[in-house]
Scaffold this motif. Sequence first.
Motif, PDB file in Angstrom:
ATOM      1  N   MET A   1       4.907  -7.125 -14.584  1.00 59.40           N
ATOM      2  CA  MET A   1       5.302  -5.916 -13.886  1.00 59.40           C
ATOM      3  C   MET A   1       5.248  -6.170 -12.376  1.00 59.40           C
ATOM      4  O   MET A   1       4.219  -6.574 -11.842  1.00 59.40           O
ATOM      5  N   VAL A   2       6.372  -5.972 -11.681  1.00 57.46           N
ATOM      6  CA  VAL A   2       6.463  -6.200 -10.240  1.00 57.46           C
ATOM      7  C   VAL A   2       6.852  -4.888  -9.570  1.00 57.46           C
ATOM      8  O   VAL A   2       7.829  -4.250  -9.957  1.00 57.46           O
ATOM      9  N   TYR A   3       6.075  -4.501  -8.562  1.00 52.63           N
ATOM     10  CA  TYR A   3       6.366  -3.276  -7.826  1.00 52.63           C
ATOM     11  C   TYR A   3       7.018  -3.633  -6.491  1.00 52.63           C
ATOM     12  O   TYR A   3       6.586  -4.558  -5.802  1.00 52.63           O
ATOM     13  N   GLU A   4       8.051  -2.887  -6.155  1.00 51.33           N
ATOM     14  CA  GLU A   4       8.738  -3.062  -4.877  1.00 51.33           C
ATOM     15  C   GLU A   4       7.997  -2.254  -3.807  1.00 51.33           C
ATOM     16  O   GLU A   4       7.788  -1.058  -3.978  1.00 51.33           O
ATOM     17  N   VAL A   5       7.567  -2.949  -2.733  1.00 49.34           N
ATOM     18  CA  VAL A   5       6.704  -2.319  -1.738  1.00 49.34           C
ATOM     19  C   VAL A   5       7.372  -1.103  -1.105  1.00 49.34           C
ATOM     20  O   VAL A   5       6.729  -0.092  -0.840  1.00 49.34           O
ATOM     21  N   ARG A   6       8.678  -1.192  -0.883  1.00 47.59           N
ATOM     22  CA  ARG A   6       9.383  -0.074  -0.253  1.00 47.59           C
ATOM     23  C   ARG A   6       9.274   1.189  -1.113  1.00 47.59           C
ATOM     24  O   ARG A   6       9.101   2.294  -0.602  1.00 47.59           O
ATOM     25  N   ARG A   7       9.340   1.038  -2.427  1.00 48.72           N
ATOM     26  CA  ARG A   7       9.218   2.189  -3.313  1.00 48.72           C
ATOM     27  C   ARG A   7       7.783   2.711  -3.347  1.00 48.72           C
ATOM     28  O   ARG A   7       7.554   3.917  -3.406  1.00 48.72           O
ATOM     29  N   LEU A   8       6.821   1.802  -3.299  1.00 46.44           N
ATOM     30  CA  LEU A   8       5.429   2.226  -3.235  1.00 46.44           C
ATOM     31  C   LEU A   8       5.173   3.021  -1.959  1.00 46.44           C
ATOM     32  O   LEU A   8       4.438   4.021  -1.971  1.00 46.44           O
ATOM     33  N   ARG A   9       5.788   2.605  -0.867  1.00 42.94           N
ATOM     34  CA  ARG A   9       5.622   3.324   0.393  1.00 42.94           C
ATOM     35  C   ARG A   9       6.195   4.740   0.276  1.00 42.94           C
ATOM     36  O   ARG A   9       5.619   5.703   0.794  1.00 42.94           O
ATOM     37  N   LEU A  10       7.334   4.878  -0.417  1.00 48.17           N
ATOM     38  CA  LEU A  10       7.912   6.207  -0.621  1.00 48.17           C
ATOM     39  C   LEU A  10       6.987   7.091  -1.448  1.00 48.17           C
ATOM     40  O   LEU A  10       6.840   8.285  -1.170  1.00 48.17           O
ATOM     41  N   LEU A  11       6.348   6.524  -2.466  1.00 48.60           N
ATOM     42  CA  LEU A  11       5.416   7.303  -3.273  1.00 48.60           C
ATOM     43  C   LEU A  11       4.234   7.751  -2.420  1.00 48.60           C
ATOM     44  O   LEU A  11       3.773   8.902  -2.526  1.00 48.60           O
ATOM     45  N   ARG A  12       3.747   6.879  -1.545  1.00 46.05           N
ATOM     46  CA  ARG A  12       2.657   7.243  -0.654  1.00 46.05           C
ATOM     47  C   ARG A  12       3.072   8.381   0.273  1.00 46.05           C
ATOM     48  O   ARG A  12       2.316   9.323   0.509  1.00 46.05           O
ATOM     49  N   GLU A  13       4.302   8.324   0.800  1.00 46.60           N
ATOM     50  CA  GLU A  13       4.788   9.393   1.672  1.00 46.60           C
ATOM     51  C   GLU A  13       4.948  10.712   0.907  1.00 46.60           C
ATOM     52  O   GLU A  13       4.684  11.789   1.439  1.00 46.60           O
ATOM     53  N   LEU A  14       5.365  10.629  -0.349  1.00 41.38           N
ATOM     54  CA  LEU A  14       5.471  11.832  -1.170  1.00 41.38           C
ATOM     55  C   LEU A  14       4.094  12.459  -1.375  1.00 41.38           C
ATOM     56  O   LEU A  14       3.949  13.684  -1.343  1.00 41.38           O
ATOM     57  N   ALA A  15       3.071  11.626  -1.544  1.00 39.14           N
ATOM     58  CA  ALA A  15       1.712  12.141  -1.691  1.00 39.14           C
ATOM     59  C   ALA A  15       1.277  12.887  -0.437  1.00 39.14           C
ATOM     60  O   ALA A  15       0.519  13.861  -0.511  1.00 39.14           O
ATOM     61  N   VAL A  16       1.773  12.457   0.723  1.00 41.12           N
ATOM     62  CA  VAL A  16       1.414  13.096   1.993  1.00 41.12           C
ATOM     63  C   VAL A  16       2.210  14.382   2.201  1.00 41.12           C
ATOM     64  O   VAL A  16       1.662  15.427   2.573  1.00 41.12           O
ATOM     65  N   HIS A  17       3.528  14.344   1.953  1.00 43.83           N
ATOM     66  CA  HIS A  17       4.411  15.444   2.326  1.00 43.83           C
ATOM     67  C   HIS A  17       4.626  16.483   1.219  1.00 43.83           C
ATOM     68  O   HIS A  17       4.990  17.623   1.517  1.00 43.83           O
ATOM     69  N   GLY A  18       4.470  16.100  -0.044  1.00 46.32           N
ATOM     70  CA  GLY A  18       4.470  17.090  -1.115  1.00 46.32           C
ATOM     71  C   GLY A  18       5.805  17.406  -1.746  1.00 46.32           C
ATOM     72  O   GLY A  18       5.843  17.870  -2.882  1.00 46.32           O
ATOM     73  N   SER A  35      14.754  10.275  -4.584  1.00 48.54           N
ATOM     74  CA  SER A  35      14.607  10.500  -6.023  1.00 48.54           C
ATOM     75  C   SER A  35      15.004   9.262  -6.817  1.00 48.54           C
ATOM     76  O   SER A  35      14.335   8.889  -7.800  1.00 48.54           O
ATOM     77  N   GLN A  36      16.077   8.629  -6.393  1.00 51.48           N
ATOM     78  CA  GLN A  36      16.544   7.434  -7.108  1.00 51.48           C
ATOM     79  C   GLN A  36      15.508   6.314  -7.032  1.00 51.48           C
ATOM     80  O   GLN A  36      15.202   5.659  -8.037  1.00 51.48           O
ATOM     81  N   GLN A  37      14.942   6.095  -5.832  1.00 51.06           N
ATOM     82  CA  GLN A  37      13.961   5.028  -5.674  1.00 51.06           C
ATOM     83  C   GLN A  37      12.685   5.315  -6.456  1.00 51.06           C
ATOM     84  O   GLN A  37      12.083   4.409  -7.048  1.00 51.06           O
ATOM     85  N   SER A  39      12.526   7.100  -9.185  1.00 56.19           N
ATOM     86  CA  SER A  39      12.865   6.914 -10.602  1.00 56.19           C
ATOM     87  C   SER A  39      12.781   5.442 -10.976  1.00 56.19           C
ATOM     88  O   SER A  39      12.286   5.085 -12.062  1.00 56.19           O
ATOM     89  N   LEU A  40      13.264   4.571 -10.094  1.00 57.32           N
ATOM     90  CA  LEU A  40      13.158   3.131 -10.332  1.00 57.32           C
ATOM     91  C   LEU A  40      11.703   2.684 -10.373  1.00 57.32           C
ATOM     92  O   LEU A  40      11.327   1.822 -11.176  1.00 57.32           O
ATOM     93  N   LEU A  41      10.870   3.290  -9.503  1.00 54.30           N
ATOM     94  CA  LEU A  41       9.453   2.947  -9.504  1.00 54.30           C
ATOM     95  C   LEU A  41       8.799   3.381 -10.813  1.00 54.30           C
ATOM     96  O   LEU A  41       7.962   2.652 -11.372  1.00 54.30           O
ATOM     97  N   GLU A  42       9.180   4.556 -11.323  1.00 56.11           N
ATOM     98  CA  GLU A  42       8.665   4.997 -12.619  1.00 56.11           C
ATOM     99  C   GLU A  42       9.044   4.007 -13.715  1.00 56.11           C
ATOM    100  O   GLU A  42       8.238   3.699 -14.607  1.00 56.11           O
ATOM    101  N   ARG A  43      10.277   3.497 -13.629  1.00 58.94           N
ATOM    102  CA  ARG A  43      10.725   2.520 -14.624  1.00 58.94           C
ATOM    103  C   ARG A  43       9.898   1.243 -14.517  1.00 58.94           C
ATOM    104  O   ARG A  43       9.516   0.638 -15.528  1.00 58.94           O
ATOM    105  N   GLU A  44       9.594   0.827 -13.261  1.00 60.61           N
ATOM    106  CA  GLU A  44       8.764  -0.367 -13.069  1.00 60.61           C
ATOM    107  C   GLU A  44       7.360  -0.145 -13.622  1.00 60.61           C
ATOM    108  O   GLU A  44       6.757  -1.053 -14.210  1.00 60.61           O
ATOM    109  N   ALA A  45       6.835   1.082 -13.406  1.00 63.83           N
ATOM    110  CA  ALA A  45       5.475   1.371 -13.866  1.00 63.83           C
ATOM    111  C   ALA A  45       5.404   1.577 -15.373  1.00 63.83           C
ATOM    112  O   ALA A  45       4.343   1.380 -15.987  1.00 63.83           O
ATOM    113  N   GLY A  46       6.514   2.010 -15.978  1.00 66.85           N
ATOM    114  CA  GLY A  46       6.536   2.242 -17.413  1.00 66.85           C
ATOM    115  C   GLY A  46       5.781   3.487 -17.834  1.00 66.85           C
ATOM    116  O   GLY A  46       5.384   3.622 -19.004  1.00 66.85           O
ATOM    117  N   THR A  47       5.596   4.415 -16.888  1.00 66.42           N
ATOM    118  CA  THR A  47       4.878   5.652 -17.190  1.00 66.42           C
ATOM    119  C   THR A  47       5.308   6.726 -16.199  1.00 66.42           C
ATOM    120  O   THR A  47       5.695   6.395 -15.059  1.00 66.42           O
TER     121      THR A  47
END
Length: 301
Positions: A1-18, A35-37, A39-47
């Motif tokens: 399982m490989v996570y793309e850092v740019r998508r992880l950064r977006l998830l972190r920003e979502l945690a901040v901004h809501g 939303s698209q990015q 969704s791809l991160l969810e696919r990478e995480a498998g959950t």
Amino acid sequence: MVYEVRRLRLLRELAVHGTIAATAEACCLTPSAVSQQLSLLEREAGTPLLVRDGRRVVLTEAARVLVAHTERVLAELEKARSEVSALRRAVRGTVRLSSFPSAAVALAAPAIAACRAAHPDLRILLDEREPDRCVTGLRQHECDVALVYEYDLLPRLADSGVALSPLLHEPLVAALPPEEPAALPDGPVTLASLRDQPWIAPHSDNALRTVLERACQAAGFEPHLDYTSDDYTVIMALVQAGLGVSLIPRLVAEPLSTDVRLREVSGLRLTRTISVAVRRGAAEEPAVAALVNALRAAVPG
């Protein structure tokens, strides 16, 4: 399982901004792209990572785990970049500094001049923004170093990806007209002794205005805010004209005081802490370290 850092950064920003919309605005993207990015991160995480709750989204436990690790990953990447840059032992390149106006005058200007003299290959860019936007700017890589402030009576700035290092603690002072209100004692004054005076407050500086209002409430009264302005020169001119009193950080007040009398305030701890902020892990980067050291040297003795 490989996570793309740019998508992880977006998830972190979502945690901040809501919300997706606020995250998109902060990251200069469209909501559909965010939303698209994700969704791809969810696919990478498998959950599942997000659960809709009206217009907001709630992070799942898996998403919160990823956000916590993302903070550490981003800090380690910053540290790695800093250590590689330090191997060159050269202070060069471009550093972007964000500052609020009074610190830009008192600290940023002399620090930039000192860096220019000591490091001719270092270019420093300056823009003005308030502390909350500085923190966002650091997260978004819009700036590399920031000057921020915090007041005792307000919640602290908090961001696990940003490291704060205090530069100075300055008192808030009461700005009084040349002809002071009658019956005031010599030395520090209490806010309660000014309860019947008209008050002059910042218009858009919500932090200082909130501190003024809370301090007066703690002293047992609601201030009569007869005048407001976004220009501290105007505020001091109104005080000098005898139209009211104000509560202002010393760093702002002293250069503008003219005939205005500045008195310490007793009975309440009213302090503004000015700090230098960098992304966690970036402090060892030579250009960043040079600017931070220059800012420390610029602090009035």
